[in-house]
Design a protein around this motif. Structure first.
Motif, PDB file in Angstrom:
ATOM      1  N   UNK A   1       0.829  -1.213   0.000  1.00  0.00           N
ATOM      2  CA  UNK A   1       0.000   0.000   0.000  1.00  0.00           C
ATOM      3  C   UNK A   1       0.862   1.262   0.000  1.00  0.00           C
ATOM      4  N   UNK A   2       1.926   1.260   0.796  1.00  0.00           N
ATOM      5  CA  UNK A   2       2.783   2.442   0.926  1.00  0.00           C
ATOM      6  C   UNK A   2       3.843   2.534  -0.165  1.00  0.00           C
ATOM      7  N   UNK A   3       3.859   1.571  -1.076  1.00  0.00           N
ATOM      8  CA  UNK A   3       4.833   1.546  -2.181  1.00  0.00           C
ATOM      9  C   UNK A   3       6.267   1.590  -1.652  1.00  0.00           C
ATOM     10  N   UNK A   4       6.549   0.724  -0.685  1.00  0.00           N
ATOM     11  CA  UNK A   4       7.867   0.685  -0.059  1.00  0.00           C
ATOM     12  C   UNK A   4       8.521  -0.687  -0.191  1.00  0.00           C
TER      13      UNK A   4
ATOM     14  N   UNK B   1       8.735  11.907   1.835  1.00  0.00           N
ATOM     15  CA  UNK B   1       7.504  11.289   1.369  1.00  0.00           C
ATOM     16  C   UNK B   1       7.408   9.823   1.750  1.00  0.00           C
ATOM     17  N   UNK B   2       8.524   9.100   1.670  1.00  0.00           N
ATOM     18  CA  UNK B   2       8.528   7.689   2.068  1.00  0.00           C
ATOM     19  C   UNK B   2       8.258   7.541   3.551  1.00  0.00           C
TER      20      UNK B   2
ATOM     21  N   UNK C   1       6.592   9.546   5.403  1.00  0.00           N
ATOM     22  CA  UNK C   1       5.190   9.874   5.669  1.00  0.00           C
ATOM     23  C   UNK C   1       4.293   8.710   5.287  1.00  0.00           C
ATOM     24  N   UNK C   2       4.571   8.053   4.166  1.00  0.00           N
ATOM     25  CA  UNK C   2       3.769   6.901   3.769  1.00  0.00           C
ATOM     26  C   UNK C   2       3.932   5.770   4.765  1.00  0.00           C
ATOM     27  N   UNK C   3       5.142   5.597   5.312  1.00  0.00           N
ATOM     28  CA  UNK C   3       5.362   4.570   6.325  1.00  0.00           C
ATOM     29  C   UNK C   3       4.590   4.902   7.595  1.00  0.00           C
ATOM     30  N   UNK C   4       4.548   6.171   7.968  1.00  0.00           N
ATOM     31  CA  UNK C   4       3.803   6.567   9.169  1.00  0.00           C
ATOM     32  C   UNK C   4       2.312   6.270   8.998  1.00  0.00           C
ATOM     33  N   UNK C   5       1.776   6.517   7.802  1.00  0.00           N
ATOM     34  CA  UNK C   5       0.372   6.192   7.552  1.00  0.00           C
ATOM     35  C   UNK C   5       0.156   4.685   7.580  1.00  0.00           C
ATOM     36  N   UNK C   6       1.064   3.933   6.958  1.00  0.00           N
ATOM     37  CA  UNK C   6       0.959   2.470   6.988  1.00  0.00           C
ATOM     38  C   UNK C   6       0.987   1.957   8.421  1.00  0.00           C
TER      39      UNK C   6
ATOM     40  N   UNK D   1       1.408  11.904  -4.325  1.00  0.00           N
ATOM     41  CA  UNK D   1       1.483  10.459  -4.084  1.00  0.00           C
ATOM     42  C   UNK D   1       0.728  10.107  -2.808  1.00  0.00           C
ATOM     43  N   UNK D   2       0.898  10.924  -1.770  1.00  0.00           N
ATOM     44  CA  UNK D   2       0.220  10.671  -0.508  1.00  0.00           C
ATOM     45  C   UNK D   2      -1.283  10.844  -0.649  1.00  0.00           C
TER      46      UNK D   2
END
Length: 307
Positions: free
Chosen positions: A122-125, A139-140, A142-147, A173-174
């Motif tokens: 989901x977080x594209x990581x 940005x990465x 932040x996506x990890x924090x949401x995940x 992206x977010x």
């Protein structure tokens, strides 16, 4: 259906300072609800009360039908929280950050492993799952924090200024990730001072200023109610804007004189610009745009969101 969150006369004070001043709102299941306002408007204080980590001074607040004063632990177990500042463990890997957070919720190891696979995708990581967090881009992170906030499959996701400090590409992206959550039916409450973010993401929102709610509705509904279809922004050489003010007032439904430009609110910006020239004014530049939530905020409060 009963709202997931209900507030009436909700107030938060810190000594003699009133951060949240007798506000009321409700959030429905599956909705993306926003608090829009400048820094210091009371948005984060409201979120902390909803998150059952800051006590209510007075008024009524129910989250999942529960009282945060007596059922804080039950409420927090059903929440996902994305704080304004990333609180990731920078020395651990992406995967390890998610695993440890899952253990905070006492989830079974097998379930955590399955959730990690879903959330990394989901977080594209995926390419960074074994990487330490510290060198990742903003940005990465932040996506990890949401995940991480989704590890317990929350009934409600709280996002406090989710894109602050990100560049435009990372913000978009977010936004895509948050829109996907909305399509999956995840209820979200978002605080932001970016009007474009509120317009992109929120089904409904309240505009806050100095601890109070000054307007509530859908982004488009608020703009249609409180502003015109178009806005003409004109700039003049230094020292010429203020003298031009009385003449500009004749060319539009409403005119706001800011420090560096004038905003003319009208249904036909091209006609307004033509009238400006007919009256003998020669602006250095002119920009036609549609009205935004910032124009609504300016009309209701007399100041901009960045004040």
């Amino acid at each position: 259906m009963q709202p997931l969150v209900e507030a009436a006369d909700l107030t938060k004070r810190f000594g003699d300072f009133t951060a949240v001043d007798a506000i009321g709102f409700s959030v429905a299941s599956g909705e993306v609800f926003g608090f829009l306002g400048p820094n210091g408007a009371g948005k984060s204080s409201t979120m902390r009360m909803i998150g059952a980590v800051s006590p209510v001074t007075s008024g009524r607040l129910r989250v999942f039908g529960l009282d945060p004063a007596t059922d804080g632990r039950r409420i927090r177990s059903r929440l996902g929280v994305v704080p304004q500042d990333d609180s990731l463990d920078m020395e651990l890997s992406v995967e390890e950050n998610l695993y440890i957070y899952g253990r905070y919720y006492d989830l079974p190891r097998r379930e955590i492993r399955a959730r990690i696979e879903e959330l990394i995708d989901f977080a594209q990581l995926g390419e960074h799952r074994a990487s330490r967090v510290d060198p990742l881009s903003g940005g990465m992170k932040r996506r990890l924090t949401i995940a991480r906030g989704l590890i317990n499959r929350p009934d409600l996701l709280l996002l406090d200024e989710p894109t602050t400090g990100l560049d435009p590409q990372a913000r978009h992206v977010l936004w895509d990730r948050l829109y996907r959550l909305k399509q999956d039916g995840v209820t979200q409450i978002i605080t932001t001072h970016y009007m474009d973010e509120a317009e992109q993401l929120c089904d409904r929102l309240v505009i806050m200023d100095r601890g109070r709610i000054v307007a509530e509705g859908s982004p488009r509904g608020l703009i249609e109610t409180h502003s015109t279809r178009e806005v003409l922004e004109v700039r003049f050489p230094v020292g010429e804007l203020e003298p031009a003010g009385p003449t500009l007032q004749k060319t539009a439904d409403r005119v706001e004189l800011l420090a560096d430009r004038a905003l003319l609110y009208t249904s036909d910006a091209d006609s307004a610009l033509g009238e400006i020239h007919r009256l003998g004014l020669r602006p250095e530049s002119a920009l036609v745009r549609r009205s935004t939530l910032e124009d609504v905020f300016l009309k209701l409060t007399g100041r901009t969101l960045v004040d």
